[in-house]
Motif scaffolding. Structure first.
Motif, PDB file in Angstrom:
ATOM      1  N   ALA A 173      -4.482 -49.258   3.868  1.00 26.38           N
ATOM      2  CA  ALA A 173      -4.044 -48.165   4.742  1.00 26.38           C
ATOM      3  C   ALA A 173      -3.891 -48.676   6.178  1.00 26.38           C
ATOM      4  N   GLU A 174      -4.841 -49.500   6.618  1.00 24.55           N
ATOM      5  CA  GLU A 174      -4.776 -50.027   7.993  1.00 24.55           C
ATOM      6  C   GLU A 174      -3.570 -50.932   8.180  1.00 24.55           C
ATOM      7  N   ARG A 175      -3.242 -51.696   7.129  1.00 23.62           N
ATOM      8  CA  ARG A 175      -2.062 -52.572   7.230  1.00 23.62           C
ATOM      9  C   ARG A 175      -0.787 -51.744   7.303  1.00 23.62           C
ATOM     10  N   MET A 176      -0.765 -50.627   6.567  1.00 27.74           N
ATOM     11  CA  MET A 176       0.445 -49.790   6.560  1.00 27.74           C
ATOM     12  C   MET A 176       0.784 -49.280   7.961  1.00 27.74           C
ATOM     13  N   VAL A 177      -0.251 -48.986   8.763  1.00 28.64           N
ATOM     14  CA  VAL A 177       0.000 -48.381  10.076  1.00 28.64           C
ATOM     15  C   VAL A 177      -0.088 -49.405  11.204  1.00 28.64           C
ATOM     16  N   SER A 178      -0.361 -50.674  10.865  1.00 25.02           N
ATOM     17  CA  SER A 178      -0.667 -51.603  11.953  1.00 25.02           C
ATOM     18  C   SER A 178       0.588 -51.950  12.780  1.00 25.02           C
ATOM     19  N   GLN A 179       0.362 -52.082  14.056  1.00 20.08           N
ATOM     20  CA  GLN A 179       1.460 -52.236  15.019  1.00 20.08           C
ATOM     21  C   GLN A 179       1.746 -53.705  15.301  1.00 20.08           C
ATOM     22  N   ILE A 180       2.821 -53.948  16.043  1.00 19.55           N
ATOM     23  CA  ILE A 180       3.242 -55.316  16.363  1.00 19.55           C
ATOM     24  C   ILE A 180       2.129 -56.060  17.103  1.00 19.55           C
ATOM     25  N   GLY A 181       1.896 -57.301  16.688  1.00 18.00           N
ATOM     26  CA  GLY A 181       0.922 -58.129  17.387  1.00 18.00           C
ATOM     27  C   GLY A 181      -0.500 -57.965  16.876  1.00 18.00           C
ATOM     28  N   VAL A 182      -0.745 -56.959  16.038  1.00 16.84           N
ATOM     29  CA  VAL A 182      -2.096 -56.729  15.515  1.00 16.84           C
ATOM     30  C   VAL A 182      -2.279 -57.642  14.302  1.00 16.84           C
ATOM     31  N   MET A 191       7.633 -52.577   5.949  1.00 19.88           N
ATOM     32  CA  MET A 191       8.262 -51.828   4.849  1.00 19.88           C
ATOM     33  C   MET A 191       8.036 -50.327   5.028  1.00 19.88           C
ATOM     34  N   CYS A 192       6.784 -49.944   5.341  1.00 22.97           N
ATOM     35  CA  CYS A 192       6.465 -48.515   5.481  1.00 22.97           C
ATOM     36  C   CYS A 192       7.101 -47.950   6.749  1.00 22.97           C
ATOM     37  N   GLN A 193       6.922 -48.667   7.864  1.00 20.69           N
ATOM     38  CA  GLN A 193       7.301 -48.087   9.159  1.00 20.69           C
ATOM     39  C   GLN A 193       8.807 -48.075   9.413  1.00 20.69           C
TER      40      GLN A 193
END
Ligand code: SAM
Length: 336
Positions: A173-182, A191-193
């Motif tokens: 879940a955290e990977r799905m929402v993770s932002q650039i550079g994180v 893929m999700c975003q």
């Protein structure tokens, strides 16, 4: 909100129907009704919606859905041991609830949705909502299958922008929402975003489930975007991202090289020239706009060289371009 007639509580249902969670099938039940209600609250307004619940099991989330003023509820459960108790919940609830015995990974959900629930894509989100707490080994391949259907506007996305509220292992879940550079930014994040607004609503500790998995669980809500951020066919986007993020810590050109045969490496150069992306940047630092340009350039190259999309750098030399190898390699991956 409508009141339910007195239903037996979930523990009574489990005892009466002797419903044991089967660990080998990764069945973990959420019996705490406050958490089940919280999942449904986070799904948003379900009034007059067609709600599709995947993997209802003993029916905790199901009961929380039935407390809402929905148009109808369709539940899809693979394990037939749960069907009698779900039929009982359906009968006693007095609501329009249908129990379907099926495997969500190969079920055509659109056959369950009445045509009158169709909305134009650019309209507000559809009045359909897909909800589920599935085993992790099902929820991750399922979201990839759903993202493909979102990108192609097929299945439940033929009816407009159908939202999803699903559970995943917290780290996924955290990977799905993770932002650039994180550091968690990966193929799945892009893929999700690029297709959805994705929100990690809350985390449920593993110990809240029976039996308890060793990991915590993230509840994620997806709302398809009106315009995808990468406007290229899904399988091409998926391939580019898979190759780039395979070499996550390396410079982008390293993954890009594996998209093209050794004797056509000038195409790697062409990919970066056409897209005006820095080949020495790292994949988790590229912004969405850069991925859009890279995928567009790859798609244009595939149009000019149709054999390129089939190319698989891991295949034995003589088979690298053949569909036969690709299919057998895909089957091998599925088995593991
Ligand atoms: N939703 C219930 C809850 O929260 O207590 C049960 C959760 S349990 C983790 C997952 C449920 O999904 C089980 O009932 C299991 O039988 C069902 N399931 C697993 N794979 C499925 C599939 N491919 N299609 C439909 N249901 C599936």
């Amino acid at each position: 909100m409508s009141r339910l007639p007195p239903l037996p509580n979930i523990q009574e249902i489990i005892r009466f129907y002797k419903l044991r969670a089967i660990r080998s099938l990764s069945q973990n039940f959420l019996l705490d009704m406050n958490l089940n209600k919280k999942i449904i609250r986070k799904a948003g307004n379900l009034t007059n919606n067609v709600v599709i619940e995947v993997g209802p099991g003993p029916g905790g989330i199901t009961r929380a859905i039935l407390e809402k003023d929905i148009d109808r509820l369709i539940v899809i459960e693979k394990d037939k041991r749960f069907l009698p108790s779900l039929e009982t919940i359906s009968r006693l609830s007095g609501k329009n609830m249908r129990v379907v015995h099926g495997d969500i990974l190969n079920y055509s959900l659109d056959t369950l949705i009445p045509e009158e629930f169709s909305k134009p894509w650019d309209d507000s989100p559809s009045d359909i909502h897909i909800i589920g707490n599935l085993p992790f080994n099902v929820s991750t391949p399922l979201i990839i299958k759903f993202l493909k259907a979102i990108s192609e506007r097929t299945g439940p996305w033929k009816f407009g922008r159908t939202p999803l509220t699903l559970t995943f292992q917290k780290e996924v879940a955290e990977r799905m929402v993770s932002q650039i550079g994180v550091s968690e930014r990966c193929r799945l994040s892009v893929m999700c975003q690029h297709l959805c607004k994705v929100k990690l609503e809350f985390v449920i500790p593993g110990k809240a489930f029976t039996p308890s998995p060793k990991v915590d669980v993230g509840v994620v809500k997806f709302l398809p975007l009106k315009q995808p951020l990468i406007d290229v066919p899904f399988l091409q986007v998926e391939k580019v991202l898979r190759h780039f993020f395979h070499y996550r810590q390396k410079k982008c050109y390293r993954g890009a090289e594996t998209l093209f045969p050794a004797d056509q490496q000038k195409l790697t150069e062409e990919l970066f020239t056409r897209s005006e992306v820095d080949p020495f940047e790292r994949p988790f630092l590229l912004i969405m706009e850069e991925y859009q340009r890279i995928c567009r350039a790859y798609s244009d190259i595939c149009e000019q060289h149709p054999e390129i999309f089939e190319y698989d750098y891991r295949a034995p030399q003589s088979l690298k371009h053949t569909r036969l190898y690709k299919n057998s390699a895909e089957n091998q991956t599925k088995k593991h």
